[in-house]
Design an enzyme around this catalytic site. Structure first.
Site, PDB file in Angstrom:
ATOM      1  N   ARG A  88       0.863  -1.184   0.000  1.00  0.00           N
ATOM      2  CA  ARG A  88       0.000   0.000   0.000  1.00  0.00           C
ATOM      3  C   ARG A  88       0.903   1.240   0.000  1.00  0.00           C
ATOM      4  NH1 ARG A  88      -4.755   0.080   4.197  1.00  0.00           N
ATOM      5  NH2 ARG A  88      -5.644   1.458   2.607  1.00  0.00           N
ATOM      6  N   ASP A 238      -2.456   9.167   7.613  1.00  0.00           N
ATOM      7  CA  ASP A 238      -1.639   8.141   6.966  1.00  0.00           C
ATOM      8  C   ASP A 238      -0.290   8.695   6.559  1.00  0.00           C
ATOM      9  OD1 ASP A 238      -4.652   7.428   6.468  1.00  0.00           O
ATOM     10  OD2 ASP A 238      -3.486   5.567   6.410  1.00  0.00           O
TER      11      ASP A 238
HETATM   12  C1  LIG Z   1      -4.566   5.613  13.042  1.00  0.00           C
HETATM   13  S1  LIG Z   1      -4.535   6.253  11.472  1.00  0.00           S
HETATM   14  C2  LIG Z   1      -5.546   5.171  10.588  1.00  0.00           C
HETATM   15  C3  LIG Z   1      -5.853   5.700   9.219  1.00  0.00           C
HETATM   16  O1  LIG Z   1      -5.697   4.647   8.257  1.00  0.00           O
HETATM   17  C4  LIG Z   1      -6.952   4.464   7.629  1.00  0.00           C
HETATM   18  O2  LIG Z   1      -6.838   4.054   6.314  1.00  0.00           O
HETATM   19  P1  LIG Z   1      -7.080   2.498   5.961  1.00  0.00           P
HETATM   20  O3  LIG Z   1      -8.266   2.038   6.760  1.00  0.00           O
HETATM   21  O4  LIG Z   1      -7.325   2.519   4.457  1.00  0.00           O
HETATM   22  O5  LIG Z   1      -5.784   1.799   6.317  1.00  0.00           O
HETATM   23  C5  LIG Z   1      -7.578   5.809   7.713  1.00  0.00           C
HETATM   24  O6  LIG Z   1      -7.013   6.723   6.818  1.00  0.00           O
HETATM   25  C6  LIG Z   1      -7.277   6.149   9.141  1.00  0.00           C
HETATM   26  O7  LIG Z   1      -7.438   7.468   9.496  1.00  0.00           O
END
Ligand SMILES: CSC[C@H]1O[C@H](OP(=O)(O)O)[C@H](O)[C@@H]1O
Length: 350
Positions: A88, A238
């Site tokens: 990713r 992120d």
């Molecule tokens: C603790 S930050 C988590 C952050 O990551 C998530 O993305 P994903 O679920 O696609 O990994 C989302 O952006 C969250 O805010």
């Protein structure tokens, strides 16, 4: 505590977040390729969680290697790191996690450390990063608690909770810290299409903690803000650029504009390793494009006509001007973020 992931002698055990909230099942990754698949398929997700997962992926790859010489192991480590780095692109934590273990390996290999000692050291590092993430989330909670309303409703988007970290959470860690400090907080959780991290994951983990929670459709927050129903917004991150521009789940940017319009504070909570000093501006942050099927289908049922165009960017970037403060385990950052980030980086962890 919610067992987002756990290092075991058999492999890295992951709570399968694609099955929540209706099923609590686990996936045991016994090699680095399986860890990569778990990250790519979002069985584990959330920037800090995938950072530690990637670190453990490098560690398990080294630990399970049958190489008997350092040169042979060097070649394997390069493949392991490349495989995990391809999973990713947006969360900088993933690359941070890989680098932590790779750098320790390189340091030990350069000194011709016996391979069995290298294996023990990288496995120990993976477990230390896990513990440090939980400690960082709790410090974020302590730093951010006073910024939360004494009594009121806080909107969050996506899931930046225990399920996005090794435990306690970043944005939800601040909410937990505030509640532990006596604040009375009700959480509005944006469902967060298309992966529904809010409706499925935030709601699940907050209800387990008996924190009052209401799930919103992603198109409701403007109306509720206009009626004075929301006192603060807090989200995760992120990747945070050196100027404070912040990449987070798709939809975060829109929420930040709505918050600004309604005079509602908009907070980002993230461990300092989410800040990428090598990325100057938000426009430079790579945005992951995910499979169209995440949009066209829900629970396996098609919702759109065959052949219709689909956009599925997994993240967007909130300009620093819309961010009230960035809460880290080292303290709270405020504008001008380029200066406050630089000062915090120079101060280090002491
Ligand atoms: C603790 S930050 C988590 C952050 O990551 C998530 O993305 P994903 O679920 O696609 O990994 C989302 O952006 C969250 O805010």
């Amino acid at each position: 505590m919610i067992p987002t992931l756990e290092w075991t002698p058999e492999g890295v055990n992951f709570l399968d977040q694609t099955k929540l909230p209706l099923e609590e099942t686990y996936v045991l990754a016994t090699d680095y390729k399986q860890v990569a698949t778990v990250i790519r398929d979002m069985i584990v997700r959330g920037a800090p969680a995938i950072g530690v997962s990637a670190a453990m992926g490098v560690a398990i790859g080294i630990d399970r290697s049958t190489a008997t010489t350092i040169p042979a192991l060097n070649e394997e480590v390069a493949v392991i790191c490349e495989t995990l780095a391809k999973t990713r692109p947006t969360a900088v934590n993933l690359f941070w996690g890989i680098a932590q273990v790779r750098d320790l390996y390189n340091e030990l290999a350069a000194k011709n450390t016996p391979i069995r000692e290298i294996k023990a050291a990288v496995v120990a590092l993976g477990q230390r990063l896990y513990d440090e993430d939980i400690a960082a989330c709790k410090r974020m909670g302590a730093h951010g608690a006073s910024l939360m309303p004494k009594e009121g409703t806080v909107l969050t988007h996506c899931n930046a909770g225990a399920l996005a970290t090794c435990g306690y959470g970043s944005a939800l860690g601040v909410i937990r810290g505030a509640i532990e400090a006596g604040h009375k907080i009700h959480v509005f959780a944006d469902e967060t299409r298309p992966f529904l991290q809010g409706a499925r994951l935030t709601a699940w983990e907050l209800m387990k903690d008996n924190i009052p929670t209401t799930v919103l459709c992603d198109n409701m927050s403007a109306h509720l803000m206009s009626k004075g129903r929301i006192q603060a917004v807090i989200v995760g991150a992120d990747r945070i650029a050196a100027n404070g521009d912040t990449a987070n789940k798709i939809g975060t940017y829109g929420v930040s504009i709505l918050a600004k319009e309604h005079g509602i504070p908009f907070y980002v909570a993230a461990p300092f390793n989410t800040i990428d000093l090598a990325t100057a501006h938000g426009n430079d942050i790579p945005i992951e494009q995910r499979d169209a099927r995440e949009v066209t289908h829900s629970n396996g049922k098609q919702m759109t006509p065959d052949g219709v165009g689909i956009e599925n960017p997994a993240f967007d970037v909130t300009p620093a001007k819309y961010i009230t403060a960035i809460i880290t385990e080292r303290g709270v950052l405020r504008a001008p973020f380029d200066e406050s980030i630089k000062a915090m980086a120079q101060k280090g962890t002491n």
